[in-house]
Design a protein around this motif. Structure first.
Motif, PDB file in Angstrom:
ATOM      1  N   THR A 187       7.905   3.628  -5.214  1.00  0.00           N
ATOM      2  CA  THR A 187       8.163   3.106  -6.557  1.00  0.00           C
ATOM      3  C   THR A 187       6.958   2.327  -7.063  1.00  0.00           C
ATOM      4  O   THR A 187       5.985   2.093  -6.328  1.00  0.00           O
ATOM      5  CB  THR A 187       9.376   2.180  -6.551  1.00  0.00           C
ATOM      6  OG1 THR A 187       9.048   0.999  -5.771  1.00  0.00           O
ATOM      7  CG2 THR A 187      10.598   2.861  -5.944  1.00  0.00           C
ATOM      8  N   PHE A 188       7.038   1.879  -8.324  1.00  0.00           N
ATOM      9  CA  PHE A 188       5.988   1.011  -8.847  1.00  0.00           C
ATOM     10  C   PHE A 188       5.869  -0.252  -8.005  1.00  0.00           C
ATOM     11  O   PHE A 188       4.766  -0.753  -7.769  1.00  0.00           O
ATOM     12  CB  PHE A 188       6.277   0.636 -10.302  1.00  0.00           C
ATOM     13  CG  PHE A 188       5.403  -0.496 -10.794  1.00  0.00           C
ATOM     14  CD1 PHE A 188       4.076  -0.289 -11.104  1.00  0.00           C
ATOM     15  CD2 PHE A 188       5.906  -1.793 -10.913  1.00  0.00           C
ATOM     16  CE1 PHE A 188       3.253  -1.317 -11.533  1.00  0.00           C
ATOM     17  CE2 PHE A 188       5.108  -2.834 -11.343  1.00  0.00           C
ATOM     18  CZ  PHE A 188       3.778  -2.599 -11.652  1.00  0.00           C
ATOM     19  N   ASP A 189       6.990  -0.785  -7.556  1.00  0.00           N
ATOM     20  CA  ASP A 189       6.941  -2.007  -6.748  1.00  0.00           C
ATOM     21  C   ASP A 189       6.131  -1.783  -5.476  1.00  0.00           C
ATOM     22  O   ASP A 189       5.410  -2.674  -5.024  1.00  0.00           O
ATOM     23  CB  ASP A 189       8.361  -2.468  -6.396  1.00  0.00           C
ATOM     24  CG  ASP A 189       9.154  -2.836  -7.640  1.00  0.00           C
ATOM     25  OD1 ASP A 189       8.617  -3.557  -8.486  1.00  0.00           O
ATOM     26  OD2 ASP A 189      10.309  -2.379  -7.770  1.00  0.00           O
ATOM     27  N   ASP A 190       6.232  -0.591  -4.889  1.00  0.00           N
ATOM     28  CA  ASP A 190       5.407  -0.276  -3.717  1.00  0.00           C
ATOM     29  C   ASP A 190       3.927  -0.265  -4.081  1.00  0.00           C
ATOM     30  O   ASP A 190       3.081  -0.781  -3.335  1.00  0.00           O
ATOM     31  CB  ASP A 190       5.795   1.094  -3.149  1.00  0.00           C
ATOM     32  CG  ASP A 190       7.209   1.113  -2.582  1.00  0.00           C
ATOM     33  OD1 ASP A 190       7.574   0.150  -1.897  1.00  0.00           O
ATOM     34  OD2 ASP A 190       7.932   2.088  -2.850  1.00  0.00           O
ATOM     35  N   CYS A 191       3.612   0.322  -5.235  1.00  0.00           N
ATOM     36  CA  CYS A 191       2.216   0.357  -5.696  1.00  0.00           C
ATOM     37  C   CYS A 191       1.687  -1.057  -5.914  1.00  0.00           C
ATOM     38  O   CYS A 191       0.579  -1.403  -5.484  1.00  0.00           O
ATOM     39  CB  CYS A 191       2.105   1.161  -6.995  1.00  0.00           C
ATOM     40  SG  CYS A 191       2.603   2.890  -6.869  1.00  0.00           S
ATOM     41  N   GLN A 192       2.489  -1.879  -6.588  1.00  0.00           N
ATOM     42  CA  GLN A 192       2.073  -3.246  -6.875  1.00  0.00           C
ATOM     43  C   GLN A 192       1.919  -4.053  -5.593  1.00  0.00           C
ATOM     44  O   GLN A 192       0.988  -4.859  -5.455  1.00  0.00           O
ATOM     45  CB  GLN A 192       3.091  -3.914  -7.802  1.00  0.00           C
ATOM     46  CG  GLN A 192       2.707  -5.318  -8.235  1.00  0.00           C
ATOM     47  CD  GLN A 192       3.481  -5.777  -9.466  1.00  0.00           C
ATOM     48  OE1 GLN A 192       2.955  -5.840 -10.569  1.00  0.00           O
ATOM     49  NE2 GLN A 192       4.747  -6.097  -9.288  1.00  0.00           N
ATOM     50  N   ALA A 193       2.809  -3.836  -4.638  1.00  0.00           N
ATOM     51  CA  ALA A 193       2.722  -4.559  -3.363  1.00  0.00           C
ATOM     52  C   ALA A 193       1.443  -4.190  -2.611  1.00  0.00           C
ATOM     53  O   ALA A 193       0.800  -5.052  -1.999  1.00  0.00           O
ATOM     54  CB  ALA A 193       3.947  -4.247  -2.508  1.00  0.00           C
ATOM     55  N   LEU A 194       1.048  -2.914  -2.639  1.00  0.00           N
ATOM     56  CA  LEU A 194      -0.193  -2.486  -1.984  1.00  0.00           C
ATOM     57  C   LEU A 194      -1.404  -3.163  -2.613  1.00  0.00           C
ATOM     58  O   LEU A 194      -2.312  -3.625  -1.907  1.00  0.00           O
ATOM     59  CB  LEU A 194      -0.335  -0.965  -2.072  1.00  0.00           C
ATOM     60  CG  LEU A 194       0.631  -0.131  -1.232  1.00  0.00           C
ATOM     61  CD1 LEU A 194       0.504   1.346  -1.578  1.00  0.00           C
ATOM     62  CD2 LEU A 194       0.395  -0.356   0.262  1.00  0.00           C
ATOM     63  N   VAL A 195      -1.419  -3.216  -3.942  1.00  0.00           N
ATOM     64  CA  VAL A 195      -2.540  -3.848  -4.640  1.00  0.00           C
ATOM     65  C   VAL A 195      -2.612  -5.330  -4.310  1.00  0.00           C
ATOM     66  O   VAL A 195      -3.675  -5.874  -3.977  1.00  0.00           O
ATOM     67  CB  VAL A 195      -2.416  -3.623  -6.160  1.00  0.00           C
ATOM     68  CG1 VAL A 195      -3.414  -4.502  -6.919  1.00  0.00           C
ATOM     69  CG2 VAL A 195      -2.647  -2.157  -6.502  1.00  0.00           C
ATOM     70  N   LYS A 196      -1.480  -6.011  -4.386  1.00  0.00           N
ATOM     71  CA  LYS A 196      -1.470  -7.457  -4.113  1.00  0.00           C
ATOM     72  C   LYS A 196      -1.900  -7.742  -2.680  1.00  0.00           C
ATOM     73  O   LYS A 196      -2.664  -8.683  -2.421  1.00  0.00           O
ATOM     74  CB  LYS A 196      -0.075  -8.028  -4.373  1.00  0.00           C
ATOM     75  CG  LYS A 196       0.282  -8.169  -5.843  1.00  0.00           C
ATOM     76  CD  LYS A 196       1.620  -8.875  -6.002  1.00  0.00           C
ATOM     77  CE  LYS A 196       1.927  -9.148  -7.459  1.00  0.00           C
ATOM     78  NZ  LYS A 196       3.227  -9.844  -7.628  1.00  0.00           N
ATOM     79  N   ARG A 197      -1.429  -6.934  -1.750  1.00  0.00           N
ATOM     80  CA  ARG A 197      -1.790  -7.167  -0.345  1.00  0.00           C
ATOM     81  C   ARG A 197      -3.272  -6.933  -0.113  1.00  0.00           C
ATOM     82  O   ARG A 197      -3.916  -7.638   0.679  1.00  0.00           O
ATOM     83  CB  ARG A 197      -0.948  -6.266   0.555  1.00  0.00           C
ATOM     84  CG  ARG A 197      -1.088  -6.596   2.031  1.00  0.00           C
ATOM     85  CD  ARG A 197      -0.066  -5.870   2.879  1.00  0.00           C
ATOM     86  NE  ARG A 197      -0.342  -6.057   4.296  1.00  0.00           N
ATOM     87  CZ  ARG A 197       0.325  -5.455   5.273  1.00  0.00           C
ATOM     88  NH1 ARG A 197       1.335  -4.646   4.966  1.00  0.00           N
ATOM     89  NH2 ARG A 197       0.010  -5.668   6.535  1.00  0.00           N
ATOM     90  N   ALA A 198      -3.832  -5.958  -0.816  1.00  0.00           N
ATOM     91  CA  ALA A 198      -5.261  -5.678  -0.670  1.00  0.00           C
ATOM     92  C   ALA A 198      -6.103  -6.879  -1.072  1.00  0.00           C
ATOM     93  O   ALA A 198      -7.131  -7.177  -0.445  1.00  0.00           O
ATOM     94  CB  ALA A 198      -5.639  -4.460  -1.509  1.00  0.00           C
ATOM     95  N   PHE A 199      -5.672  -7.583  -2.120  1.00  0.00           N
ATOM     96  CA  PHE A 199      -6.445  -8.739  -2.586  1.00  0.00           C
ATOM     97  C   PHE A 199      -6.481  -9.864  -1.560  1.00  0.00           C
ATOM     98  O   PHE A 199      -7.368 -10.720  -1.591  1.00  0.00           O
ATOM     99  CB  PHE A 199      -5.870  -9.275  -3.900  1.00  0.00           C
ATOM    100  CG  PHE A 199      -6.139  -8.372  -5.070  1.00  0.00           C
ATOM    101  CD1 PHE A 199      -7.382  -7.823  -5.276  1.00  0.00           C
ATOM    102  CD2 PHE A 199      -5.133  -8.057  -5.968  1.00  0.00           C
ATOM    103  CE1 PHE A 199      -7.641  -6.989  -6.344  1.00  0.00           C
ATOM    104  CE2 PHE A 199      -5.373  -7.218  -7.037  1.00  0.00           C
ATOM    105  CZ  PHE A 199      -6.628  -6.684  -7.225  1.00  0.00           C
ATOM    106  N   HIS A 200      -5.525  -9.879  -0.652  1.00  0.00           N
ATOM    107  CA  HIS A 200      -5.464 -10.959   0.331  1.00  0.00           C
ATOM    108  C   HIS A 200      -5.844 -10.490   1.727  1.00  0.00           C
ATOM    109  O   HIS A 200      -5.648 -11.213   2.703  1.00  0.00           O
ATOM    110  CB  HIS A 200      -4.056 -11.568   0.331  1.00  0.00           C
ATOM    111  CG  HIS A 200      -3.660 -12.155  -0.982  1.00  0.00           C
ATOM    112  ND1 HIS A 200      -4.271 -13.272  -1.512  1.00  0.00           N
ATOM    113  CD2 HIS A 200      -2.747 -11.750  -1.910  1.00  0.00           C
ATOM    114  CE1 HIS A 200      -3.725 -13.553  -2.702  1.00  0.00           C
ATOM    115  NE2 HIS A 200      -2.819 -12.646  -2.966  1.00  0.00           N
ATOM    116  N   ASP A 201      -6.431  -9.285   1.816  1.00  0.00           N
ATOM    117  CA  ASP A 201      -6.875  -8.761   3.106  1.00  0.00           C
ATOM    118  C   ASP A 201      -8.339  -9.134   3.346  1.00  0.00           C
ATOM    119  O   ASP A 201      -9.219  -8.784   2.554  1.00  0.00           O
ATOM    120  CB  ASP A 201      -6.707  -7.231   3.127  1.00  0.00           C
ATOM    121  CG  ASP A 201      -7.025  -6.649   4.496  1.00  0.00           C
ATOM    122  OD1 ASP A 201      -8.225  -6.425   4.774  1.00  0.00           O
ATOM    123  OD2 ASP A 201      -6.088  -6.431   5.276  1.00  0.00           O
TER     124      ASP A 201
END
Length: 433
Positions: A187-201
């Motif tokens: 879902t979009f929420d999965d896409c958004q979660a991937l992006v947000k997690r990338a910023f904190h990796d």
């Protein structure tokens, strides 16, 4: 302009840092430390000004300490170089058509402004950046066209596989050059979660200069204030009160309007119209915020189960739900109601509204039925996308519309996208290589 985190008001960063970092390390969202008031004399004369001129007044009020007037004018003139006309549905009800830009969606204002602002800062930095953006439909197309061939910037767009319309997918996947699209199995929420997690990796950030073009980035919200102000300029001599009805998914569009209100734009009320993803309507009714996985609807750009920008709205009202409810109401409609609204508007006015705009129409209809209506109040429904982005909906309803020229050109192009599951490790490996 200095900005703080919604999770730490003692934090202070400059505009350039906020634009390129997108998210503070504490996972809050950036907000201006001070929202300067728009000069009232400027506003009094807006009815004599064009949209780019009004846009410059707002941008300069916020950013005059960060960007010179000359450079800011050039950014605004390029970003807001198309109209946002009002279509009268009734004597007191208007559709604000925000789909006359390159990608046929309101997000063209934000995407084009952000790309030019980043290019401005990159001229002196001489570095390359990697933009990550999650889209539920319209954001990706606006970002793709806004950043296409901008030097020093590569864009990776994540979208939910099978959950965007054909036109929306073509806008994401036919650009090439510095634009890459990934179809995520989720879902979009999965896409958004991937992006947000990338910023904190830590690994990703050590290798890449990551930033976002989603509405989590403050530079997306600034230009979205422009058309609220331009609408006020057009209507202020005929109406005393303005009620803006904004179809809302991630709540960036309505957050921008509320920032303009906090800067002095005269607004009586904001109405957030949502689809079956009714997290905010339920919160305003119960006081309990219950984020949950999004469900797929006809109004797919609003299929968001945990709207990021609602945090900014709460922050503007000091997390006081009662104060917030004085300025914000919210309502939700299902797919059947949306289809009925599209048919109703078409029959009454021979006018075609997209599924998102239809939720706004229903909100105004309900509002008028349940509250006293005066001649002094204007209701403005924000039309967020051109109907052509939802061909299956209108084919089912038997409604025809005029297809813009750029859509015909899209059909001639080849699609290029990567397909991926919603595993962060896979996404990280893709970016690292």
């Amino acid at each position: 302009m200095k900005l703080y985190s919604t999770k730490n008001h003692d934090l202070s960063v400059d505009l350039e840092t906020a634009v390129f970092n997108s998210l503070p390390a504490d996972k809050g969202l950036y907000m201006p430390t001070i929202l300067p008031q728009i000069d009232k004399i400027l506003m009094e004369n807006w009815d004599k000004k064009t949209l780019p001129e009004i846009a410059f007044d707002i941008a300069y009020t916020l950013l005059k300490d960060d960007i010179s007037a000359e450079d800011l004018k050039a950014i605004v003139d390029e970003a807001a170089n198309f109209e946002a006309p009002l279509y009268p549905l009734q004597d007191d009800t208007f559709v604000l058509e925000l789909f006359h830009g390159p990608s046929l969606a309101f997000k063209d204002f934000g995407g084009r402004f952000m790309s030019r602002m980043m290019a401005h800062f990159l001229k002196k930095e001489q570095k390359e950046i990697q933009i990550l953006v999650a889209t539920s439909g319209d954001t990706g197309g606006a970002v793709a066209l806004g950043f296409l061939n901008v030097p020093g910037i590569k864009v990776t767009i994540l979208y939910p596989k099978g959950k965007v319309s054909l036109i929306q997918e073509l806008q994401l996947t036919t650009n090439g050059n510095n634009i890459e699209a990934i179809a995520i199995d989720g879902t979009f929420d999965d896409c958004q979660a991937l992006v947000k997690r990338a910023f904190h990796d830590e690994d990703l950030n050590a290798k890449l200069n990551l930033t976002s073009a989603n509405s989590i980035n403050i530079s997306r919200l600034i230009p979205q204030m422009f058309y609220y102000a331009n609408t006020y300029a057009k209507l202020k001599n005929d109406f005393e009160d303005l009620v803006f009805v904004t179809p809302s998914g991630n709540f960036g569009n309505i957050a921008a309007g509320m920032i303009a209100y906090k800067m002095g734009l005269p607004v009586k009320k904001f109405i957030a119209a949502t689809n079956s993803n009714d997290i905010v309507p339920q919160y305003l009714e119960s006081g309990v915020y219950n984020a949950r996985p999004s469900v797929q609807t006809l109004a797919n750009a609003m299929d968001v189960g945990d709207p990021s920008n609602f945090v900014r709205i709460l922050d503007m009202f000091n997390n006081d739900i009662e104060k917030l409810k004085e300025m914000l109401s919210a309502c939700a409609y299902n797919d059947e109601q949306i289809k009925e609204a599209i048919l109703e508007v078409h029959k009454a006015k021979n006018y075609v509204v997209c599924p998102h705009t239809a939720t706004g129409y229903l909100a105004v209809k309900d509002l008028k039925e349940n509250t006293a209506v005066t001649e002094k109040t204007a209701y403005i429904i924000l039309a967020t996308a051109h109907p052509c982005k939802f061909p299956d909906v209108f084919e089912e309803l038997g409604i025809k519309y005029e297809e813009p020229e750029q859509v015909a050109e899209l059909y001639k192009k080849d699609k290029h996208q990567v397909e991926m599951n919603n595993s962060f490790e896979d996404f990280k490996a893709f970016l690292m290589k």
